[in-house]
Design a protein around this motif. Structure first.
Motif, short mmCIF file in Angstrom:
data_model
loop_
_atom_site.label_atom_id
_atom_site.label_comp_id
_atom_site.label_asym_id
_atom_site.label_seq_id
_atom_site.Cartn_x
_atom_site.Cartn_y
_atom_site.Cartn_z
N ALA A 57 0.82 -1.21 0.00
CA ALA A 57 0.00 0.00 0.00
C ALA A 57 0.86 1.26 0.00
CB ALA A 57 -0.91 0.00 1.22
N GLY A 58 0.28 2.33 -0.54
CA GLY A 58 0.84 3.66 -0.36
C GLY A 58 2.02 4.01 -1.23
N MET A 59 2.69 5.07 -0.84
CA MET A 59 3.76 5.65 -1.63
C MET A 59 5.01 5.88 -0.79
SD MET A 59 2.39 5.95 -4.63
CE MET A 59 2.90 7.27 -5.73
N VAL A 60 6.15 5.92 -1.48
CA VAL A 60 7.43 6.11 -0.80
C VAL A 60 8.09 7.37 -1.37
CG1 VAL A 60 9.73 5.11 -0.43
CG2 VAL A 60 7.70 3.63 -0.41
N MET A 61 8.68 8.18 -0.52
CA MET A 61 9.35 9.40 -1.00
C MET A 61 10.61 9.04 -1.78
SD MET A 61 8.65 11.94 2.23
CE MET A 61 9.63 13.32 1.65
N LYS A 62 10.76 9.67 -2.94
CA LYS A 62 11.84 9.32 -3.86
C LYS A 62 13.20 9.78 -3.31
CE LYS A 62 11.02 10.34 -8.25
NZ LYS A 62 11.32 9.00 -8.82
N PRO A 63 14.21 8.88 -3.41
CA PRO A 63 15.52 9.22 -2.83
C PRO A 63 16.19 10.42 -3.48
CG PRO A 63 15.67 7.23 -4.17
CD PRO A 63 14.21 7.55 -4.04
N ASP A 64 16.07 10.54 -4.80
CA ASP A 64 16.79 11.63 -5.49
C ASP A 64 16.24 13.00 -5.11
OD1 ASP A 64 14.50 10.58 -6.93
OD2 ASP A 64 14.94 12.05 -8.50
N GLU A 104 23.52 23.86 15.45
CA GLU A 104 22.64 23.70 14.30
C GLU A 104 22.12 22.28 14.26
OE1 GLU A 104 24.87 24.51 10.75
OE2 GLU A 104 25.44 26.52 11.38
N LEU A 105 20.88 22.11 13.82
CA LEU A 105 20.33 20.77 13.60
C LEU A 105 19.55 20.78 12.30
CD1 LEU A 105 18.92 19.75 17.13
CD2 LEU A 105 20.93 18.77 15.98
N ILE A 106 19.64 19.69 11.57
CA ILE A 106 18.83 19.52 10.35
C ILE A 106 17.78 18.45 10.65
CG2 ILE A 106 18.86 18.83 7.92
CD1 ILE A 106 21.83 19.76 7.84
N LEU A 107 16.52 18.82 10.52
CA LEU A 107 15.43 17.89 10.82
C LEU A 107 14.77 17.44 9.53
CD1 LEU A 107 13.79 19.73 13.87
CD2 LEU A 107 15.71 18.12 13.85
N LEU A 108 14.72 16.13 9.34
CA LEU A 108 14.12 15.56 8.13
C LEU A 108 12.75 14.98 8.49
CD1 LEU A 108 14.25 14.57 5.16
CD2 LEU A 108 15.58 12.59 5.98
N CYS A 109 11.71 15.51 7.83
CA CYS A 109 10.35 15.04 8.08
C CYS A 109 9.90 14.19 6.91
CB CYS A 109 9.39 16.21 8.22
SG CYS A 109 9.87 17.40 9.48
N GLY A 110 9.55 12.95 7.18
CA GLY A 110 9.04 12.06 6.14
C GLY A 110 7.53 12.15 6.05
N HIS A 111 6.98 11.56 5.01
CA HIS A 111 5.55 11.50 4.85
C HIS A 111 5.19 10.21 4.14
CE1 HIS A 111 3.22 14.90 6.26
NE2 HIS A 111 2.20 14.23 5.77
N TYR A 112 3.90 9.99 3.92
CA TYR A 112 3.42 8.77 3.27
C TYR A 112 3.94 7.54 4.01
CZ TYR A 112 3.00 12.49 -0.16
OH TYR A 112 2.74 13.68 -0.75
N GLU A 113 4.44 6.54 3.29
CA GLU A 113 4.90 5.33 3.96
C GLU A 113 6.39 5.39 4.29
OE1 GLU A 113 2.18 5.24 1.81
OE2 GLU A 113 1.21 4.97 3.73
N GLY A 114 6.97 6.58 4.14
CA GLY A 114 8.37 6.75 4.50
C GLY A 114 9.22 7.19 3.33
N ILE A 115 10.55 7.21 3.57
CA ILE A 115 11.52 7.66 2.58
C ILE A 115 12.33 6.46 2.12
CG2 ILE A 115 13.51 9.21 2.22
CD1 ILE A 115 12.43 10.99 4.47
N ASP A 116 12.68 6.41 0.86
CA ASP A 116 13.55 5.35 0.31
C ASP A 116 14.74 5.15 1.25
OD1 ASP A 116 15.88 4.23 -1.18
OD2 ASP A 116 14.49 4.25 -2.87
N ASN A 117 14.94 3.92 1.69
CA ASN A 117 15.92 3.64 2.74
C ASN A 117 17.36 4.02 2.37
OD1 ASN A 117 15.79 2.50 5.46
ND2 ASN A 117 17.44 1.17 4.67
N ARG A 118 17.68 4.06 1.08
CA ARG A 118 19.06 4.36 0.68
C ARG A 118 19.46 5.78 1.04
NH1 ARG A 118 18.01 2.28 -5.31
NH2 ARG A 118 16.07 3.36 -4.74
N VAL A 119 18.51 6.70 0.90
CA VAL A 119 18.86 8.09 1.23
C VAL A 119 18.92 8.27 2.74
CG1 VAL A 119 16.54 9.09 1.13
CG2 VAL A 119 18.48 10.51 0.59
#
Ligand code: 9WO
Length: 235
Positions: A57-64, A104-119
């Motif tokens: 199900a769902g979608m994954v955020m593209k690594p590129d 400094e901090l960089i915060l990465l927010c995912g969505h959908y079913e997550g982000i491609d694991n390689r990135v």
């Protein structure tokens, strides 16, 4: 302290411009920069996600797309990259204090079913969870993290409220608070708080902290504190 936030929903962070955080931003004590991951899509429809390999199900955020957004932020910041995810280590007050030491901090927010694991493997230094539940994205957890961390940044809170932490420096919950009027719904404010005797008030508050913790979160107490709480209950 500077936060760089990578998100598909930068508008969600607008509410942070109100209140104490907003004031700290205006005063230049903290800086929050938002990067819209969608701006780094290079296909003609602006797609940021795709179907999962292996099906499901769902979608994954593209690594590129995520990687290009990350590279653009990397040019401006040397901060650690934190990915907000239910798979991360649980955020607690100790971790909050540790993060507050960073510039400094960089915060990465995912969505959908997550982000491609390689990135994630490539760019994430630390994965943090704010609790064992699944949300629709990492934005609310990112705001929780920012809110908890900036309390420890010099000048965000009044001197007083940070000094008050001496109690919560310990493992205890807060003592009960009261304000005017001194009688409300037939309930009176504990007499000691009106006494002006600050030594007695401090004592009472510490006892109340131990009792509250004993009743609500006994697992936070040491054995010695449990004994103290039992003694207080017998008085
Ligand atoms: C949803 C999903 C559905 C089917 C199969 C696998 C699935 N994984 C997910 C999922 O974990 N989605 C996450 C949504 C992806 C990362 C951003 N999202 C998120 C972060 N939900 N909850 C959080 C979060 C972060 C920090 N602390 C608590 C919750």
């Amino acid at each position: 302290m500077k936060f760089e936030i990578l998100t598909l929903f930068p508008e969600m962070f607008e509410i942070m411009n109100e209140s104490i955080i907003g004031r700290a931003i205006k005063n230049g004590i903290i800086e929050i920069n938002l990067t819209n991951i969608r701006d780094f899509s290079e296909d003609k429809h602006g797609h940021v996600d795709d179907t999962p390999y292996g099906g499901g199900a769902g979608m994954v955020m593209k690594p590129d797309v995520v990687y290009r957004a990350y590279q653009s932020v990397r040019k401006k910041s040397n901060g650690k990259v934190i990915y907000l995810s239910p798979q991360g280590k649980r955020l607690n007050q100790e971790k909050v204090k540790e993060l507050a030491k960073e510039d400094e901090l960089i915060l990465l927010c995912g969505h959908y079913e997550g982000i491609d694991n390689r990135v994630i493997e490539e760019i994430v230094d630390e994965e943090i969870s704010i609790g064992d539940y699944v949300l629709t994205g990492g934005e609310l957890p990112a705001m929780v993290l920012v809110d908890s961390v900036i309390r420890y940044v010099e000048g965000v809170l009044s001197k007083d409220s940070t000094a008050e932490e001496s109690f919560s420096e310990s493992n205890l919950l807060e003592y009960p608070q009261y304000t005017k009027p001194d009688k409300f719904l037939d309930k009176e404010v504990p007499e000691i708080l009106l006494s002006g005797n600050h030594q007695k008030i401090d004592e009472w508050r510490e006892q109340q902290s131990i009792l509250t913790t004993y009743k609500k979160r006994p697992e936070l107490l040491t054995n010695a504190q449990i004994e103290t709480a039992k003694k207080l209950l017998n008085e």
